[in-house]
Design an enzyme around this catalytic site. Structure first.
Site, PDB file in Angstrom:
ATOM      1  N   SER A 119       0.827  -1.085   0.007  1.00 31.07           N
ATOM      2  CA  SER A 119       0.035  -0.149   0.233  1.00 31.07           C
ATOM      3  C   SER A 119       0.817   1.340  -0.031  1.00 31.07           C
ATOM      4  O   SER A 119       0.597   2.087  -0.638  1.00 31.07           O
ATOM      5  CB  SER A 119      -0.957   0.097   1.164  1.00 31.07           C
ATOM      6  N   ASP A 164       9.571  -3.043  -3.797  1.00 27.27           N
ATOM      7  CA  ASP A 164       8.051  -2.637  -3.752  1.00 27.27           C
ATOM      8  C   ASP A 164       7.826  -1.533  -4.776  1.00 27.27           C
ATOM      9  O   ASP A 164       6.599  -1.514  -5.459  1.00 27.27           O
ATOM     10  CB  ASP A 164       7.966  -2.442  -2.298  1.00 27.27           C
TER      11      ASP A 164
END
Length: 328
Positions: A119, A164
């Site tokens: 996220s 990420d």
């Protein structure tokens, strides 16, 4: 207003070990964070967030937030969320040279906060992309990923990996080892995610692994073993051997559990998926709570997880071939 979206991710292999130079293979998935940015007439930031596993909040401030939004979530998660926004805007000011510019920032996300699905990386990538475009600058994907990584690196006290943010910026599956980052081909992956409704403290979990490595030689060996699993997993992906990919995912989960980053709920979901016939299952992300990822082309694992105590949600996740998208 400029609006960008960026995908979340799952790790097939390699989380935690990637921080110490071992390889990792994350894959972007079609859960997205969407960030809208509009330039203000002053230097303040106004951030409105929705759907980040929170009740939503709005906060306006002239610099790093002095207070904390009054919402029902762990202080560490909220502080980190605000830190990522601050860091993203710092990168925008640096690349554009507009040191005193302010923004209204609106964040909407399908990705649970702190659950191991990337996220923060998605929010940072989308925020930097939207805010720079709002000021008339469009970054190349490589620079966008690098500046997003710098933001995560700062917020996570030097413990972040490029995996990420690169995965979120570029989409697809990537292989990361130190500064060597490249896309990899994967077969069609029948991904099923289980979510326990919680979230781990990434900083605390990363620090715990670091302390174990420093105290015990066999813990350092465990981290290296994860790297060996990743390398075998790459070959299995190249061969399209999903059964072998699944077996290696199982090994990876066991090694992560030995490093203390699993949890009762994650283990329960992992075993439910395996018992349902999944090729393999493991935690994804920092651990401590959040999500597991499994591979199963049938409906059995999703059904089993939906009836597993402690599993709040179970769903299929498609691979995201495209990373950041410019919506407006």
């Amino acid at each position: 207003m400029a609006v960008s979206s960026a995908p979340g991710k799952i790790y097939l292999f390699g989380e935690h070990a990637v921080v110490y130079g071992e390889p990792a293979v994350p894959c972007a998935i079609e859960l997205r964070a969407r960030v809208g940015v509009e330039k203000r007439d002053d230097s303040k930031l106004r951030v409105h967030a929705e759907d980040l596993s929170l009740d939503g909040f709005t906060v306006e401030y002239g610099g790093p937030a002095d207070g904390r939004p009054d919402i029902d979530a762990a202080e560490s998660l909220v502080s980190a969320a605000m830190g990522y926004v601050d860091g993203a805007i710092d990168q925008v000011r640096d690349v554009t040279g507009e040191d005193d510019v302010g923004f209204d920032v609106t964040i909407e996300s399908d990705i649970p906060l702190g659950a191991g699905l990337g996220s923060s990386a998605a929010v940072v990538v989308a925020a930097i992309d939207a805010a720079t475009r709002e000021l008339g600058v469009t970054l190349e994907t490589d620079e966008l990923a690098e500046r997003a990584f710098r933001t995560e690196y700062e917020v996570q006290d030097g413990q972040a990996s490029r995996a990420d943010t690169l995965c979120s910026a570029t989409g697809g599956a990537i292989r990361v080892e130190d500064d060597d980052c490249r896309t990899v081909e994967t077969p069609d992956l029948p991904i099923v995610v289980g979510f326990d409704g919680g979230a781990g403290d990434t900083g605390e979990l990363v620090a715990g692994v670091r302390n174990l490595r420093e105290e015990y030689e066999f813990a350092a060996d465990t981290v290296e073993s994860i790297g060996d699993v990743v390398r075998r997993g790459e070959q299995a992906l190249s061969d399209g051997n999903l059964e072998e990919v699944g077996r290696l995912m199982n090994f990876n989960h066991g090694l992560l559990s030995a490093l203390g980053v699993s949890s009762r709920s994650l283990d329960t979901m992992v075993w439910a998926a395996r018992d349902a016939g999944a090729y393999g299952a493991k935690l994804t992300g920092a651990g401590g709570g959040g999500c597991i990822v499994s591979l199963d082309p049938t409906e059995e694992t999703e059904t089993a997880l939906s009836f597993t105590p402690g599993c709040e949600d179970a769903f299929r996740a498609d691979l995201a071939d495209e990373g950041v998208k410019r919506l407006e």
